[in-house]
Write an enzyme that holds these catalytic residues in place. Sequence first.
Site, PDB file in Angstrom:
ATOM      1  N   HIS A  44       0.850  -1.186   0.000  1.00  0.00           N
ATOM      2  CA  HIS A  44       0.000   0.000   0.000  1.00  0.00           C
ATOM      3  C   HIS A  44       0.888   1.239   0.000  1.00  0.00           C
ATOM      4  O   HIS A  44       1.994   1.222   0.555  1.00  0.00           O
ATOM      5  CB  HIS A  44      -0.871   0.063   1.267  1.00  0.00           C
ATOM      6  CG  HIS A  44      -2.170  -0.648   1.172  1.00  0.00           C
ATOM      7  ND1 HIS A  44      -2.794  -1.198   2.285  1.00  0.00           N
ATOM      8  CD2 HIS A  44      -3.009  -0.897   0.135  1.00  0.00           C
ATOM      9  CE1 HIS A  44      -3.940  -1.748   1.918  1.00  0.00           C
ATOM     10  NE2 HIS A  44      -4.091  -1.575   0.621  1.00  0.00           N
ATOM     11  N   CYS A  96      -2.075   2.743   9.291  1.00  0.00           N
ATOM     12  CA  CYS A  96      -3.093   1.753   8.942  1.00  0.00           C
ATOM     13  C   CYS A  96      -4.257   1.770   9.928  1.00  0.00           C
ATOM     14  O   CYS A  96      -5.396   1.469   9.551  1.00  0.00           O
ATOM     15  CB  CYS A  96      -2.476   0.354   8.892  1.00  0.00           C
ATOM     16  SG  CYS A  96      -1.462   0.036   7.429  1.00  0.00           S
TER      17      CYS A  96
END
Length: 271
Positions: free
Chosen positions: A168, A264
């Site tokens: 990511h 996150c």
Amino acid sequence: MNRDATPRRYLMCAPTHFRVTYSINPWMDPSKPVDLPLAQTQWEDLRDRYRSLGHTVELLTPRPDLPDMVFAANGATVIGGRVLGALFAYRERFEEAEAHREWFRDHGFTDIREPDHVNEGEGDFAVTASYLLAGRGFRSSPLSHDEAQEFFGLPVIGLDLVDPRYYHLDTALCVLDAAADEIMYYPDAFSPGSRAVLRRLFPDALLAREADAAAFGLNSVSDGRHVLLPQAATGLLDPLRDRGFEPVPMDLGELLKGGGSVKCCTQELRG
């Protein structure tokens, strides 16, 4: 340089049901058990630190069948009160998207788009004053970039991720000061062309070294002054201080077993 912290509003989800029973990124190993009480304590430390710095933390209710909900950054992208929902690449996380949309509907957000193309929220979208930086290569579809640009009306800069450890964008790049278009990133996580784009757009960016990137040091959250980052990323501390930031090391080691850390766990509710 004097840095000013801007009060932020964040959305988080407690790791009540966090576990690693499958592997959808290189950090996940089902053979390594999660210490759930420790994970909960580490997550609470992060939540409480945000609040102590003057930020608002909203809470998403965890669901027993969705162990990765603690990684709330992936559920949507919010800019100016407009919500672009997520569409997850893996079936294990698919239902998280609706849980997030329900939360937004229940909390007064009215401009909510259910996406047509795979995007994993702030996992692959990073916001600065001038750009919406958009990762691709492992999770989010390149088609989601046009969709985000049309929805938010911001120029989208596509960036190709090439190292599966940094699956990511938020594992390889962090916005330090959105208003000033100031970022830090790990160059080797990106393709040569994307590195060239980053050098052109952000010539004064802080460049992370491999050891700090591998410690998830780019998976950090900044309020413009304080930078909350994994405590193992020690090589970033002095460079951040040299730029006028105040690094705030955090221990989220148990959550790293799921492939996530500070960022996150943190979705920003802009506007």
